[in-house]
Design a protein around this motif. Structure first.
Motif, PDB file in Angstrom:
ATOM      1  N   UNK A  49      32.244  43.197  42.748  1.00  0.00           N
ATOM      2  CA  UNK A  49      31.527  42.002  42.292  1.00  0.00           C
ATOM      3  C   UNK A  49      30.940  41.262  43.492  1.00  0.00           C
ATOM      4  N   UNK A  50      30.089  40.284  43.206  1.00  0.00           N
ATOM      5  CA  UNK A  50      29.566  39.393  44.231  1.00  0.00           C
ATOM      6  C   UNK A  50      28.873  40.104  45.370  1.00  0.00           C
ATOM      7  N   UNK A  51      29.164  39.655  46.599  1.00  0.00           N
ATOM      8  CA  UNK A  51      28.534  40.214  47.789  1.00  0.00           C
ATOM      9  C   UNK A  51      28.861  41.698  47.941  1.00  0.00           C
ATOM     10  N   UNK A  52      30.094  42.082  47.644  1.00  0.00           N
ATOM     11  CA  UNK A  52      30.479  43.482  47.775  1.00  0.00           C
ATOM     12  C   UNK A  52      29.669  44.387  46.868  1.00  0.00           C
ATOM     13  N   UNK A  53      29.477  43.985  45.614  1.00  0.00           N
ATOM     14  CA  UNK A  53      28.701  44.790  44.676  1.00  0.00           C
ATOM     15  C   UNK A  53      27.243  44.876  45.114  1.00  0.00           C
ATOM     16  N   UNK A  54      26.683  43.747  45.553  1.00  0.00           N
ATOM     17  CA  UNK A  54      25.290  43.753  46.021  1.00  0.00           C
ATOM     18  C   UNK A  54      25.134  44.665  47.225  1.00  0.00           C
ATOM     19  N   UNK A  55      26.141  44.679  48.094  1.00  0.00           N
ATOM     20  CA  UNK A  55      26.094  45.526  49.287  1.00  0.00           C
ATOM     21  C   UNK A  55      26.199  47.000  48.913  1.00  0.00           C
ATOM     22  N   UNK A  56      27.085  47.326  47.998  1.00  0.00           N
ATOM     23  CA  UNK A  56      27.203  48.712  47.543  1.00  0.00           C
ATOM     24  C   UNK A  56      25.885  49.191  46.944  1.00  0.00           C
ATOM     25  N   UNK A  57      25.244  48.350  46.146  1.00  0.00           N
ATOM     26  CA  UNK A  57      23.951  48.730  45.551  1.00  0.00           C
ATOM     27  C   UNK A  57      22.886  48.902  46.627  1.00  0.00           C
ATOM     28  N   UNK A  58      22.906  48.034  47.642  1.00  0.00           N
ATOM     29  CA  UNK A  58      21.905  48.114  48.712  1.00  0.00           C
ATOM     30  C   UNK A  58      22.031  49.424  49.480  1.00  0.00           C
ATOM     31  N   UNK A  59      23.250  49.816  49.820  1.00  0.00           N
ATOM     32  CA  UNK A  59      23.444  51.085  50.516  1.00  0.00           C
ATOM     33  C   UNK A  59      23.056  52.257  49.616  1.00  0.00           C
ATOM     34  N   UNK A  60      23.361  52.161  48.324  1.00  0.00           N
ATOM     35  CA  UNK A  60      22.972  53.219  47.396  1.00  0.00           C
ATOM     36  C   UNK A  60      21.466  53.379  47.321  1.00  0.00           C
ATOM     37  N   UNK A  61      20.748  52.254  47.237  1.00  0.00           N
ATOM     38  CA  UNK A  61      19.282  52.321  47.185  1.00  0.00           C
ATOM     39  C   UNK A  61      18.703  52.927  48.457  1.00  0.00           C
ATOM     40  N   UNK A  62      19.393  52.728  49.573  1.00  0.00           N
ATOM     41  CA  UNK A  62      18.916  53.250  50.855  1.00  0.00           C
ATOM     42  C   UNK A  62      19.244  54.729  51.037  1.00  0.00           C
ATOM     43  N   UNK A  63      19.856  55.340  50.038  1.00  0.00           N
ATOM     44  CA  UNK A  63      20.115  56.771  50.077  1.00  0.00           C
ATOM     45  C   UNK A  63      21.458  57.175  50.635  1.00  0.00           C
ATOM     46  N   UNK A  64      22.354  56.214  50.834  1.00  0.00           N
ATOM     47  CA  UNK A  64      23.665  56.520  51.375  1.00  0.00           C
ATOM     48  C   UNK A  64      24.670  56.784  50.257  1.00  0.00           C
ATOM     49  N   UNK A  65      25.629  57.633  50.523  1.00  0.00           N
ATOM     50  CA  UNK A  65      26.738  57.851  49.616  1.00  0.00           C
ATOM     51  C   UNK A  65      27.692  56.673  49.750  1.00  0.00           C
ATOM     52  N   UNK A  66      28.104  56.093  48.632  1.00  0.00           N
ATOM     53  CA  UNK A  66      28.893  54.863  48.648  1.00  0.00           C
ATOM     54  C   UNK A  66      30.238  55.063  47.955  1.00  0.00           C
ATOM     55  N   UNK A  67      31.285  54.632  48.625  1.00  0.00           N
ATOM     56  CA  UNK A  67      32.588  54.469  47.970  1.00  0.00           C
ATOM     57  C   UNK A  67      32.922  52.986  48.015  1.00  0.00           C
ATOM     58  N   UNK A  68      33.146  52.401  46.858  1.00  0.00           N
ATOM     59  CA  UNK A  68      33.498  50.982  46.806  1.00  0.00           C
ATOM     60  C   UNK A  68      34.921  50.846  46.311  1.00  0.00           C
ATOM     61  N   UNK A  69      35.577  49.785  46.760  1.00  0.00           N
ATOM     62  CA  UNK A  69      36.976  49.610  46.378  1.00  0.00           C
ATOM     63  C   UNK A  69      37.153  48.381  45.493  1.00  0.00           C
ATOM     64  N   UNK A  70      38.252  48.385  44.779  1.00  0.00           N
ATOM     65  CA  UNK A  70      38.637  47.258  43.929  1.00  0.00           C
ATOM     66  C   UNK A  70      40.143  47.104  44.011  1.00  0.00           C
ATOM     67  N   UNK A  71      40.623  45.885  43.841  1.00  0.00           N
ATOM     68  CA  UNK A  71      42.057  45.650  43.743  1.00  0.00           C
ATOM     69  C   UNK A  71      42.486  45.542  42.293  1.00  0.00           C
ATOM     70  N   UNK A  72      41.681  44.851  41.492  1.00  0.00           N
ATOM     71  CA  UNK A  72      41.892  44.741  40.058  1.00  0.00           C
ATOM     72  C   UNK A  72      40.532  44.875  39.382  1.00  0.00           C
ATOM     73  N   UNK A  73      40.522  45.065  38.107  1.00  0.00           N
ATOM     74  CA  UNK A  73      39.254  45.170  37.403  1.00  0.00           C
ATOM     75  C   UNK A  73      38.502  46.461  37.669  1.00  0.00           C
TER      76      UNK A  73
END
Length: 247
Positions: A10-34
């Motif tokens: 969520x928030x900044x982390x989600x926006x950052x994951x999407x930004x790296x994805x759009x730039x063609x990078x493979x993304x692993x994102x983490x969560x603690x809950x949800x």
């Protein structure tokens, strides 16, 4: 490039994951809950043509940090965005009334959790001769605010951590920086709109950064576009007012 974005659901982390994805990078994102929120971000990245996955990581459980890196790595870049907030700590502005147990919990997660993260990802980065580590801090670390001693102290510790890592890993091609983020407009923020407006009026641009604005900075610092910037504290959004001497 394989990028790890902690706290990416969520928030900044989600926006950052999407930004790296759009730039063609493979993304692993983490969560603690949800996990559902994390999977939504993964699907958004995949629907845009990117590659992504989600993995559980709890900064307060150091074994969880190591396990996440072992399961999903190695990584070329790490955006250390995850944070443990105040939780159930008593709401008080009296410094002497904040229990030492709360201090210990906050420092254990937000400082030592990121130390464990760095220790876990660095060996593979050194071996490849390339790596980017971005530690996400807060304007509160430099400016302070009543009642936020443990949080502000933990975030300021990341500044020292980045300086040390920059010296100890730079010769192996690993660049380490801090993004010190000010008050940011996100869809999930509980802060009243008038507070945003008041803070925005004290910034050079007269506006607050959005999550996408911050993500653009993190994308630069955490990618090969950053050729040799390391050991620096980059202030974003309302936190930039400090450097501009705006009062």
């Amino acid at each position: 490039m394989h990028v790890l974005v902690t706290g990416g659901s969520s928030g900044i982390g989600a926006a950052t994951a999407r930004a790296f994805g759009r730039a063609g990078h493979r993304v692993t994102l983490t969560y603690r809950s949800g996990p559902d929120r994390a999977e939504r971000v993964v699907k958004e990245i995949e629907q845009a043509g990117g590659t992504a996955a989600a993995v559980h990581l709890d900064l307060g459980e150091h074994g969880s940090v190591r396990a996440a890196v072992a399961a999903a790595g190695p990584f070329d870049s790490v955006i250390a965005n995850a944070v443990m907030w105040g939780g159930d700590a008593p709401r008080t502005e009296r410094f002497e009334e904040i229990p030492i147990e709360h201090w210990s919990e906050m420092l254990h997660a937000n400082v030592l959790g990121n130390v464990v993260l760095a220790q876990s990802v660095l060996p593979a980065m050194r071996e490849r001769g390339f790596g980017r580590v971005v530690l996400v801090s807060s304007g509160i670390a430099e400016e302070g605010t009543p009642g936020a001693g443990p949080y502000g102290t933990a975030k300021m510790a990341l500044h020292g951590l980045a300086r040390t890592l920059a010296w100890q890993a730079g010769m192996d091609g690993v660049l380490v920086n801090v993004a010190a983020v000010g008050l940011t407009r996100t869809d999930s923020s509980p802060i009243p709109g008038q507070v945003f407006d008041a803070v925005a009026g004290r910034t050079p641009s007269k506006r607050l950064s959005t999550a996408d604005d911050v993500a653009a900075l993190l994308l630069f610092l955490g990618s090969a576009a950053n050729h040799n910037l390391t050991g620096e504290i980059i202030r974003e959004g309302s936190n930039a007012a400090r450097s501009a001497h705006v009062t």
